[in-house]
Scaffold this motif. Structure first.
Motif, PDB file in Angstrom:
ATOM      1  N   UNK A 152       0.812  -1.215   0.000  1.00 37.90           N
ATOM      2  CA  UNK A 152       0.000   0.000   0.000  1.00 37.90           C
ATOM      3  C   UNK A 152       0.844   1.262   0.000  1.00 37.90           C
ATOM      4  N   UNK A 153       2.085   1.167  -0.469  1.00 38.61           N
ATOM      5  CA  UNK A 153       2.990   2.323  -0.459  1.00 38.61           C
ATOM      6  C   UNK A 153       3.319   2.678  -1.915  1.00 38.61           C
ATOM      7  N   UNK A 154       3.169   3.931  -2.273  1.00 35.85           N
ATOM      8  CA  UNK A 154       3.438   4.364  -3.652  1.00 35.85           C
ATOM      9  C   UNK A 154       4.673   5.258  -3.722  1.00 35.85           C
ATOM     10  N   UNK A 155       5.560   4.945  -4.649  1.00 38.62           N
ATOM     11  CA  UNK A 155       6.696   5.827  -4.942  1.00 38.62           C
ATOM     12  C   UNK A 155       6.783   6.032  -6.441  1.00 38.62           C
ATOM     13  N   UNK A 156       7.442   7.098  -6.859  1.00 35.49           N
ATOM     14  CA  UNK A 156       7.778   7.218  -8.277  1.00 35.49           C
ATOM     15  C   UNK A 156       9.124   6.525  -8.463  1.00 35.49           C
ATOM     16  N   UNK A 157       9.413   6.148  -9.710  1.00 34.06           N
ATOM     17  CA  UNK A 157      10.658   5.389  -9.920  1.00 34.06           C
ATOM     18  C   UNK A 157      11.889   6.233  -9.564  1.00 34.06           C
ATOM     19  N   UNK A 158      11.763   7.573  -9.679  1.00 31.63           N
ATOM     20  CA  UNK A 158      12.975   8.360  -9.397  1.00 31.63           C
ATOM     21  C   UNK A 158      13.233   8.550  -7.899  1.00 31.63           C
ATOM     22  N   UNK A 159      12.388   7.947  -7.067  1.00 34.56           N
ATOM     23  CA  UNK A 159      12.689   7.935  -5.630  1.00 34.56           C
ATOM     24  C   UNK A 159      13.430   6.645  -5.230  1.00 34.56           C
ATOM     25  N   UNK A 160      13.581   5.734  -6.188  1.00 38.99           N
ATOM     26  CA  UNK A 160      14.231   4.437  -5.921  1.00 38.99           C
ATOM     27  C   UNK A 160      15.597   4.424  -6.604  1.00 38.99           C
ATOM     28  N   UNK A 161      16.623   4.063  -5.860  1.00 41.60           N
ATOM     29  CA  UNK A 161      17.993   4.045  -6.388  1.00 41.60           C
ATOM     30  C   UNK A 161      18.547   2.624  -6.253  1.00 41.60           C
ATOM     31  N   UNK A 162      19.002   2.084  -7.362  1.00 44.21           N
ATOM     32  CA  UNK A 162      19.531   0.713  -7.347  1.00 44.21           C
ATOM     33  C   UNK A 162      21.015   0.766  -6.962  1.00 44.21           C
ATOM     34  N   UNK A 163      21.398  -0.203  -6.129  1.00 41.41           N
ATOM     35  CA  UNK A 163      22.788  -0.215  -5.638  1.00 41.41           C
ATOM     36  C   UNK A 163      23.364  -1.623  -5.749  1.00 41.41           C
ATOM     37  N   UNK A 164      24.587  -1.772  -5.275  1.00 41.57           N
ATOM     38  CA  UNK A 164      25.170  -3.119  -5.251  1.00 41.57           C
ATOM     39  C   UNK A 164      24.963  -3.780  -3.886  1.00 41.57           C
ATOM     40  N   UNK A 165      24.006  -3.275  -3.121  1.00 38.70           N
ATOM     41  CA  UNK A 165      23.679  -3.918  -1.847  1.00 38.70           C
ATOM     42  C   UNK A 165      23.551  -2.887  -0.743  1.00 38.70           C
ATOM     43  N   UNK A 166      22.877  -3.277   0.330  1.00 37.14           N
ATOM     44  CA  UNK A 166      22.616  -2.332   1.417  1.00 37.14           C
ATOM     45  C   UNK A 166      23.906  -1.874   2.091  1.00 37.14           C
ATOM     46  N   UNK A 167      24.894  -2.785   2.170  1.00 37.76           N
ATOM     47  CA  UNK A 167      26.125  -2.459   2.889  1.00 37.76           C
ATOM     48  C   UNK A 167      26.782  -1.190   2.348  1.00 37.76           C
ATOM     49  N   UNK A 168      26.847  -1.051   1.030  1.00 36.68           N
ATOM     50  CA  UNK A 168      27.501   0.126   0.450  1.00 36.68           C
ATOM     51  C   UNK A 168      26.719   1.394   0.788  1.00 36.68           C
ATOM     52  N   UNK A 169      25.414   1.351   0.604  1.00 36.98           N
ATOM     53  CA  UNK A 169      24.631   2.579   0.800  1.00 36.98           C
ATOM     54  C   UNK A 169      24.581   2.997   2.267  1.00 36.98           C
ATOM     55  N   UNK A 170      24.664   2.038   3.183  1.00 41.82           N
ATOM     56  CA  UNK A 170      24.672   2.390   4.611  1.00 41.82           C
ATOM     57  C   UNK A 170      25.843   3.325   4.910  1.00 41.82           C
ATOM     58  N   UNK A 171      26.984   3.074   4.310  1.00 39.04           N
ATOM     59  CA  UNK A 171      28.124   3.966   4.510  1.00 39.04           C
ATOM     60  C   UNK A 171      28.032   5.198   3.626  1.00 39.04           C
ATOM     61  N   UNK A 172      27.658   4.998   2.364  1.00 35.90           N
ATOM     62  CA  UNK A 172      27.677   6.103   1.391  1.00 35.90           C
ATOM     63  C   UNK A 172      26.696   7.215   1.734  1.00 35.90           C
ATOM     64  N   UNK A 173      25.604   6.868   2.387  1.00 33.51           N
ATOM     65  CA  UNK A 173      24.555   7.857   2.642  1.00 33.51           C
ATOM     66  C   UNK A 173      25.091   9.027   3.477  1.00 33.51           C
TER      67      UNK A 173
END
Ligand code: MLT
Length: 406
Positions: free
Chosen positions: A93-114
């Protein structure tokens, strides 16, 4: 020559590196022993068949001049961003536009990169015990302060203990950022919708950003446990959600994840000019990330189809059966066991006379079982070990058989 001095403040080894090195040392000395690995949460079952087929097709495309692709879009292919919107979030029941979603090589990288987009000085709050990457990346970025008796002076710790049902209390000082991971790594416990709502309401009222790690959502079995923080009203104004297919579809080796940065998260410059974190993250990724491989993204797209989901869930149910068997077996041995119902992890209180590391060593050297010492996740983890159900069922049974003499 120069260097980042904060790296010298870190423990010599990352927790899972330390465990791997102690295990390797032991197995080198005892090659005759078959070690059972219930330490790091790493997939052991093969990828779902539709995923394998999609990867083969993607390789064929890359082998052909007409269908070859080079660099992927830094933010992810549209086909996969759309699949995340339609097959992960819409059913909740949650709506997003595609430009709110970012594909990565896994959660581990983005946890630090953010942290790149969150400013030069931050006060962060973490649960204790906590997945070590949240703390380590803040140490590396210079946000953690001084280390005294295992505690960083600028980090707010929110204890999760048996006495509070592993449900943290809201902080009594305002942090800039709160890291939440539910279902929780390491305790394997989780929050209900109404419990998570308190955190979203707190973040809305205090202008705090929540970084929500949803890597274990596929393990949720109970109806009143949310899969995503965005199931809670208002969360899209205060929460970034980081997740991956590692635990959901066995992608620990393939590498593909996604981070949602809603456009509704707004902050302001000192002059009152509005700043969108979504725009900053997009800018960061375009400069610093060259995209997730086409093969991995096609594989992820396949995993998110209804058939891929069903095949992935077969694997999840297999790990859940392991968790159930381990929990029941350990309880029969008289141990106090938490978690495992909505998570692949069991949080086990060590018997009297041991601490986390001495029980880790005892299990390794007497039973050939690898665990993770709870204190490696923070001081409130002392007195526990974590067992992972990412293992073969027969190995879980064998571990219980070995432990009969405990
Ligand atoms: C864990 O064992 O806590 C995790 O699986 C390790 C990871 O995801 O990096």
């Amino acid at each position: 020559m120069t260097y980042n001095p904060h790296y010298l403040d870190l423990q010599r080894n990352y927790l899972f590196t330390e465990i791997a090195s102690r295990t390797a040392e032991y197995t080198t000395q005892h090659p005759e022993l078959r070690v059972i690995r219930l330490g790091i949460g790493d997939a052991v079952l093969p990828l779902p068949p539709v995923v394998i087929e999609a990867m083969h097709r993607a390789v064929d495309e890359l082998s052909n001049q007409r269908t070859f692709r080079g660099y992927a879009p830094e933010v992810g292919y549209d086909f996969l961003r759309r699949a995340v919107v339609e097959h992960i979030y819409r059913p909740w029941g949650v709506e997003f536009t595609t430009d709110e979603v970012f594909i990565s090589d896994g959660a581990g990288s983005d946890i630090g990169n953010i942290l790149d987009i969150l400013g030069g000085s931050l006060r962060v709050a973490v649960l204790d015990p906590v997945y070590p990457a949240y703390v380590d990346t803040n140490v590396m970025a210079g946000h953690a302060g001084q280390l005294q008796d295992g505690v960083w002076s600028n980090i707010i710790y929110l204890p999760c203990e048996a006495s509070n049902g592993f449900c943290p209390q809201l902080p009594d000082q305002r942090p800039d950022v709160i890291y939440l991971c539910f279902p929780n790594n390491p305790t394997g416990t989780t929050l209900t919708r109404s419990q998570l709502k308190q955190w979203v309401d707190y973040a809305l009222a205090n202008d705090v950003l929540i970084i929500f790690d949803a890597a274990y959502e596929a393990f949720v079995r109970d109806e009143d446990v949310p899969h995503s923080i965005y199931e809670i009203p208002g969360a899209r104004r205060v929460a970034i959600e980081i997740s991956s297919l590692s635990k959901t579809a066995g992608f620990t080796g393939v590498r593909c994840g996604y981070t949602v940065v809603p456009s509704d998260i707004r902050t302001y410059t000192a002059d009152g000019v509005e700043v969108s974190l979504r725009t900053l993250w997009s800018r960061r990724q375009c400069t610093k990330y060259n995209g997730t491989s086409y093969i991995a993204q096609r594989a992820a797209e396949a995993a998110l189809t209804p058939l891929g989901h069903e095949q992935s869930m077969e694997n999840i149910r297999y790990y859940q059966r392991n968790a159930d068997a381990l929990r029941a077996g350990l309880q029969q041995l008289g141990l106090h066991v938490y978690g495992g119902q909505n998570s692949p992890y069991l949080w086990v209180q060590v018997p009297d006379g041991y601490d986390s590391w001495s029980f880790f060593d005892y299990l390794l050297t007497h039973y050939g079982i690898v665990s993770t010492p709870g204190v490696g996740f923070g001081s409130a983890g002392e007195g526990y070990i974590r067992l992972s159900s990412f293992a073969l069922y027969d190995d879980c049974q064998e571990a219980l058989t070995r432990l009969r003499t405990l």
